[in-house]
Design a protein around this motif. Structure first.
Motif, mmCIF file in Angstrom:
data_model
loop_
_atom_site.group_PDB
_atom_site.id
_atom_site.type_symbol
_atom_site.label_atom_id
_atom_site.label_comp_id
_atom_site.label_asym_id
_atom_site.label_seq_id
_atom_site.Cartn_x
_atom_site.Cartn_y
_atom_site.Cartn_z
ATOM 1 N N ARG A 133 -34.060 20.407 -51.200
ATOM 2 C CA ARG A 133 -33.787 20.690 -49.828
ATOM 3 C C ARG A 133 -34.117 22.121 -49.664
ATOM 4 N N GLY A 169 -25.440 18.040 -39.349
ATOM 5 C CA GLY A 169 -24.691 17.462 -40.416
ATOM 6 C C GLY A 169 -24.718 18.323 -41.774
ATOM 7 N N GLY A 170 -24.512 19.562 -41.347
ATOM 8 C CA GLY A 170 -24.892 20.345 -42.538
ATOM 9 C C GLY A 170 -23.786 20.884 -43.479
ATOM 10 N N VAL A 171 -22.470 20.242 -43.066
ATOM 11 C CA VAL A 171 -21.209 20.989 -43.851
ATOM 12 C C VAL A 171 -20.804 20.206 -45.136
ATOM 13 N N TRP A 172 -20.386 19.004 -45.345
ATOM 14 C CA TRP A 172 -19.893 18.399 -46.049
ATOM 15 C C TRP A 172 -20.360 18.624 -47.443
ATOM 16 N N GLY A 188 -18.953 18.223 -33.388
ATOM 17 C CA GLY A 188 -19.089 17.226 -32.608
ATOM 18 C C GLY A 188 -20.216 16.180 -33.304
ATOM 19 N N ASN A 189 -20.410 15.029 -32.570
ATOM 20 C CA ASN A 189 -21.352 14.129 -33.135
ATOM 21 C C ASN A 189 -22.580 14.334 -32.527
ATOM 22 N N PHE A 234 -30.509 16.565 -43.298
ATOM 23 C CA PHE A 234 -30.279 16.332 -44.690
ATOM 24 C C PHE A 234 -29.267 15.562 -45.078
ATOM 25 N N ASP A 235 -29.559 14.417 -45.806
ATOM 26 C CA ASP A 235 -28.518 13.635 -46.226
ATOM 27 C C ASP A 235 -27.820 12.669 -44.966
ATOM 28 N N HIS A 267 -26.892 7.669 -42.508
ATOM 29 C CA HIS A 267 -25.361 7.474 -41.830
ATOM 30 C C HIS A 267 -25.335 6.860 -40.621
ATOM 31 N N GLN A 268 -26.529 7.170 -39.925
ATOM 32 C CA GLN A 268 -26.340 6.958 -38.367
ATOM 33 C C GLN A 268 -26.469 5.520 -37.948
ATOM 34 N N PRO A 289 -15.982 12.816 -45.522
ATOM 35 C CA PRO A 289 -15.941 14.039 -44.895
ATOM 36 C C PRO A 289 -14.668 14.298 -43.835
ATOM 37 N N HIS A 292 -19.894 7.113 -39.462
ATOM 38 C CA HIS A 292 -21.022 7.920 -40.001
ATOM 39 C C HIS A 292 -20.692 8.142 -41.564
HETATM 40 C C1 LIG Z 1 -23.648 13.344 -46.844
HETATM 41 S S1 LIG Z 1 -23.330 14.756 -45.991
HETATM 42 C C2 LIG Z 1 -24.682 15.750 -46.256
HETATM 43 C C3 LIG Z 1 -24.431 17.367 -46.149
HETATM 44 C C4 LIG Z 1 -25.436 18.226 -46.418
HETATM 45 N N1 LIG Z 1 -26.465 18.056 -45.172
HETATM 46 C C5 LIG Z 1 -26.425 17.948 -47.647
HETATM 47 O O1 LIG Z 1 -27.520 17.858 -47.487
HETATM 48 O O2 LIG Z 1 -25.651 18.035 -48.729
HETATM 49 C C6 LIG Z 1 -23.180 14.299 -44.326
HETATM 50 C C7 LIG Z 1 -22.686 15.398 -43.426
HETATM 51 O O3 LIG Z 1 -23.161 15.044 -42.085
HETATM 52 C C8 LIG Z 1 -22.158 14.803 -41.255
HETATM 53 N N2 LIG Z 1 -22.322 14.139 -40.184
HETATM 54 C C9 LIG Z 1 -23.028 12.677 -40.403
HETATM 55 N N3 LIG Z 1 -23.273 12.115 -39.391
HETATM 56 C C10 LIG Z 1 -22.935 12.824 -38.272
HETATM 57 C C11 LIG Z 1 -23.002 12.685 -37.073
HETATM 58 N N4 LIG Z 1 -23.316 11.887 -36.269
HETATM 59 N N5 LIG Z 1 -22.713 13.773 -36.094
HETATM 60 C C12 LIG Z 1 -21.763 14.984 -36.640
HETATM 61 N N6 LIG Z 1 -21.937 14.888 -38.012
HETATM 62 C C13 LIG Z 1 -22.472 14.074 -38.904
HETATM 63 C C14 LIG Z 1 -20.935 14.547 -41.925
HETATM 64 O O4 LIG Z 1 -19.872 14.987 -41.447
HETATM 65 C C15 LIG Z 1 -21.351 15.384 -43.381
HETATM 66 O O5 LIG Z 1 -20.719 16.849 -43.262
#
Ligand SMILES: C[S@@+](CC[C@H](N)C(=O)[O-])C[C@H]1O[C@@H](n2cnc3c(N)ncnc32)[C@H](O)[C@@H]1O
Length: 259
Positions: free
Chosen positions: A32, A52-55, A100-101, A120-121, A125-126, A184, A212
């Motif tokens: 990444r 979606g960059g947090v978890w 938010g989403n 990223f990752d 999930h979408q 998450p 997601h």
């Molecule tokens: C599997 S983790 C990936 C974290 C990071 N991007 C990485 O590459 O390690 C998925 C993250 O995306 C967030 N996420 C997934 N779908 C989302 C959406 N539709 N809106 C907001 N956050 C979303 C989740 O809350 C989580 O933090």
């Protein structure tokens, strides 16, 4: 009495700590990071949004990109932003945090136009909107779309829940010895999942089948590249980073699409 030998992990711990002190991003995934380097380095993007960059990484790729490339604007979006990320974000004037989403048009409007979008990752999930609708939502807003995704190598693109419980759990990273890991959103991910698909999720306010936090899609490479091509993007770079853990039908892949 037999003396206990220290295990390898505890022997290595001080070394790992030292490396991390020297490079706080050493623990991030090199694949990444390479994709970030291509987007901000080689392609010269001056703004980006990390969707979606947090978890699990606490905004790591966003902070890496900010410190290394000093872009003019950055947006970090996630459904759940941890206090630590909020605290760290204050040190970067050019970073906007959006909780938010990212599948909603309102959030997309707050992201606005950027040079690069990072997914990223998150793509697999979408649902509601589905992964291809999310790409469509962001296509008018970015010159480059950078995807790191476990890609489905098992034939046709599939909504994983349609496989039924047995095949679903055989194909997602789910440890049968730990049936209630938290997602998450702080809720158990897989406990009684197939019994509650139509129940409303207490955090996301939609049926469990559409949240997601769980694995939702097996997306083939052909379908991802085809969707991007219909949106006017060509493939600048593609990488394979090997099998996703022990999963037979998922391979970790990276893509940089540009227009
Ligand atoms: C599997 S983790 C990936 C974290 C990071 N991007 C990485 O590459 O390690 C998925 C993250 O995306 C967030 N996420 C997934 N779908 C989302 C959406 N539709 N809106 C907001 N956050 C979303 C989740 O809350 C989580 O933090």
């Amino acid at each position: 009495m037999i003396a206990q030998r220290p295990d390898l992990r505890s022997l290595l711990r001080p070394v790992v700590r030292k490396v991390r002190r020297q490079d706080p991003y050493a623990g991030l995934d090199p694949g990444r990071k390479e994709l970030v380097d291509v987007a901000l380095g080689r392609l010269g993007s001056r703004s980006f949004a990390d969707l979606g960059g947090v978890w699990g990484v606490d905004g790591g790729y966003t902070f890496y990109a900010l410190e290394r490339y000093r872009p003019e604007r950055a947006v970090l979006v996630d459904a759940t932003v941890t206090p630590w990320v909020g605290e760290r974000a204050r040190r970067f004037r050019r970073l906007e945090l959006v909780e938010g989403n990212f599948g909603s048009p309102d959030v997309a409007a707050r992201v606005g136009t950027v040079d690069a979008i990072f997914l990223f990752d998150t793509l697999l999930h979408q649902v509601a909107p589905d992964w291809d609708a999310v790409l469509e939502l962001y296509a008018p807003r970015a010159r480059a779309i950078v995807v790191y995704n476990p890609q489905w190598t098992g034939g046709e693109t599939v909504r994983l829940l349609d496989l039924g419980p047995e095949e679903y759990f055989r194909n997602v990273p789910h440890d049968p010895h730990d049936p209630t890991p938290l997602g998450p959103d702080g809720r158990p991910l897989y406990a009684r999942l197939f019994e509650r698909l139509d129940e409303i999720h207490p955090v996301h306010g939609k049926p469990w089948r559409d949240v997601h936090s769980i694995w939702q899609w097996g997306i083939t490479e052909a379908d991802l590249v085809g969707a991007m091509s219909r949106l006017g993007y060509s493939l600048e770079l593609e990488r394979s980073y090997g099998r996703f853990k022990a999963l037979e039908r998922f391979e970790r892949r990276g893509f940089v699409f540009v227009r």
